[in-house]
Design a protein around this motif. Structure first.
Motif, PDB file in Angstrom:
ATOM      1  N   VAL A  33       0.861  -1.184   0.000  1.00 20.65           N
ATOM      2  CA  VAL A  33       0.000   0.000   0.000  1.00 20.65           C
ATOM      3  C   VAL A  33       0.891   1.224   0.000  1.00 20.65           C
ATOM      4  O   VAL A  33       1.889   1.278   0.719  1.00 20.65           O
ATOM      5  CB  VAL A  33      -0.937   0.016   1.223  1.00 20.65           C
ATOM      6  CG1 VAL A  33      -1.731   1.317   1.270  1.00 20.65           C
ATOM      7  CG2 VAL A  33      -1.885  -1.175   1.172  1.00 20.65           C
ATOM      8  N   GLY A  34       0.530   2.177  -0.811  1.00 23.43           N
ATOM      9  CA  GLY A  34       1.322   3.396  -0.906  1.00 23.43           C
ATOM     10  C   GLY A  34       0.489   4.634  -0.693  1.00 23.43           C
ATOM     11  O   GLY A  34      -0.741   4.610  -0.831  1.00 23.43           O
ATOM     12  N   TRP A  35       1.165   5.700  -0.359  1.00 27.05           N
ATOM     13  CA  TRP A  35       0.548   7.022  -0.278  1.00 27.05           C
ATOM     14  C   TRP A  35       1.163   7.885  -1.371  1.00 27.05           C
ATOM     15  O   TRP A  35       2.380   7.863  -1.593  1.00 27.05           O
ATOM     16  CB  TRP A  35       0.792   7.668   1.076  1.00 27.05           C
ATOM     17  CG  TRP A  35      -0.066   7.125   2.178  1.00 27.05           C
ATOM     18  CD1 TRP A  35       0.261   6.169   3.084  1.00 27.05           C
ATOM     19  CD2 TRP A  35      -1.398   7.524   2.494  1.00 27.05           C
ATOM     20  NE1 TRP A  35      -0.777   5.935   3.938  1.00 27.05           N
ATOM     21  CE2 TRP A  35      -1.825   6.763   3.598  1.00 27.05           C
ATOM     22  CE3 TRP A  35      -2.293   8.451   1.944  1.00 27.05           C
ATOM     23  CZ2 TRP A  35      -3.085   6.903   4.175  1.00 27.05           C
ATOM     24  CZ3 TRP A  35      -3.542   8.594   2.522  1.00 27.05           C
ATOM     25  CH2 TRP A  35      -3.930   7.826   3.608  1.00 27.05           C
ATOM     26  N   ALA A  49       5.523   3.971   0.847  1.00 21.13           N
ATOM     27  CA  ALA A  49       4.857   2.697   0.613  1.00 21.13           C
ATOM     28  C   ALA A  49       5.301   1.696   1.657  1.00 21.13           C
ATOM     29  O   ALA A  49       6.391   1.812   2.231  1.00 21.13           O
ATOM     30  CB  ALA A  49       5.153   2.166  -0.785  1.00 21.13           C
ATOM     31  N   ILE A  50       4.446   0.708   1.891  1.00 21.98           N
ATOM     32  CA  ILE A  50       4.747  -0.340   2.861  1.00 21.98           C
ATOM     33  C   ILE A  50       4.257  -1.666   2.320  1.00 21.98           C
ATOM     34  O   ILE A  50       3.163  -1.749   1.743  1.00 21.98           O
ATOM     35  CB  ILE A  50       4.094  -0.011   4.218  1.00 21.98           C
ATOM     36  CG1 ILE A  50       4.516  -1.017   5.291  1.00 21.98           C
ATOM     37  CG2 ILE A  50       2.570   0.055   4.108  1.00 21.98           C
ATOM     38  CD1 ILE A  50       4.165  -0.574   6.704  1.00 21.98           C
ATOM     39  N   ALA A  96      -3.175   3.946  -2.199  1.00 20.31           N
ATOM     40  CA  ALA A  96      -3.350   3.019  -3.302  1.00 20.31           C
ATOM     41  C   ALA A  96      -2.742   1.678  -2.937  1.00 20.31           C
ATOM     42  O   ALA A  96      -1.860   1.600  -2.081  1.00 20.31           O
ATOM     43  CB  ALA A  96      -2.704   3.574  -4.569  1.00 20.31           C
ATOM     44  N   ALA A  97      -3.219   0.648  -3.594  1.00 20.06           N
ATOM     45  CA  ALA A  97      -2.733  -0.699  -3.328  1.00 20.06           C
ATOM     46  C   ALA A  97      -2.282  -1.368  -4.621  1.00 20.06           C
ATOM     47  O   ALA A  97      -2.817  -1.093  -5.697  1.00 20.06           O
ATOM     48  CB  ALA A  97      -3.826  -1.544  -2.665  1.00 20.06           C
ATOM     49  N   GLY A 114      -7.864   4.997  -3.545  1.00 24.15           N
ATOM     50  CA  GLY A 114      -8.893   5.585  -2.714  1.00 24.15           C
ATOM     51  C   GLY A 114      -9.279   6.950  -3.259  1.00 24.15           C
ATOM     52  O   GLY A 114      -8.741   7.415  -4.272  1.00 24.15           O
ATOM     53  N   GLN A 115     -10.177   7.630  -2.577  1.00 22.35           N
ATOM     54  CA  GLN A 115     -10.747   8.866  -3.090  1.00 22.35           C
ATOM     55  C   GLN A 115      -9.934  10.113  -2.757  1.00 22.35           C
ATOM     56  O   GLN A 115     -10.202  11.156  -3.330  1.00 22.35           O
ATOM     57  CB  GLN A 115     -12.179   9.050  -2.557  1.00 22.35           C
ATOM     58  CG  GLN A 115     -12.293   9.734  -1.221  1.00 22.35           C
ATOM     59  CD  GLN A 115     -11.804   8.882  -0.065  1.00 22.35           C
ATOM     60  OE1 GLN A 115     -11.342   7.755  -0.215  1.00 22.35           O
ATOM     61  NE2 GLN A 115     -11.880   9.438   1.133  1.00 22.35           N
ATOM     62  N   GLY A 116      -8.970  10.042  -1.882  1.00 23.56           N
ATOM     63  CA  GLY A 116      -8.161  11.206  -1.563  1.00 23.56           C
ATOM     64  C   GLY A 116      -8.661  11.976  -0.361  1.00 23.56           C
ATOM     65  O   GLY A 116      -9.861  12.046  -0.103  1.00 23.56           O
TER      66      GLY A 116
END
Length: 123
Positions: A33-35, A49-50, A96-97, A114-116
């Motif tokens: 999953v990342g930002w 990300a992780i 996000a994934a 995702g929607q933010g």
């Protein structure tokens, strides 16, 4: 996989915020999953990300040392702790994934978004 980002808001420079990304659906396929963030008039950029299983983390140079990404596998949630906020951190933050791929740590290959959530840092 469905993702729901939350935790954004208005914060003063030097302050902190913690963003959350709740995952639902077929989460067993999640590899990482990342930002990401996108400021007005700018392209979207990778933040952190992780990996879902091992918890390996990667950060963009622009946030390294100020941001920590973590995950709670029992809650299917990933967090982004942001400290020492700067006005240039102002952006819409997305989680996000990805279900695989060798470049996940570079912010590539993310197919679920995702929607933010809006983060605004005032000077």
């Amino acid at each position: 996989v469905q993702l729901q980002a939350s935790g954004g808001g208005l914060e003063q420079a030097g302050g902190s915020l913690r963003l959350s990304c709740a995952a639902s659906g077929y989460t067993f396929s999640t590899y990482a999953v990342g930002w990401f963030r996108q400021a007005p008039g700018e392209e979207r950029e990778f933040v952190a990300a992780i990996s879902w299983i091992g918890g390996t983390t990667y950060y963009a140079d622009s946030v390294k040392g100020r941001v920590t990404i973590s995950r709670d596998t029992a809650k299917n949630t990933v967090y982004l702790q942001m400290n020492s906020l700067k006005p240039e951190d102002t952006a819409v933050y997305y989680c996000a994934a990805t279900t695989g791929g060798s470049n996940w740590y570079k912010g590539l290959g993310y197919g679920y978004w995702g929607q933010g959530t809006q983060v605004t840092v005032s000077s």
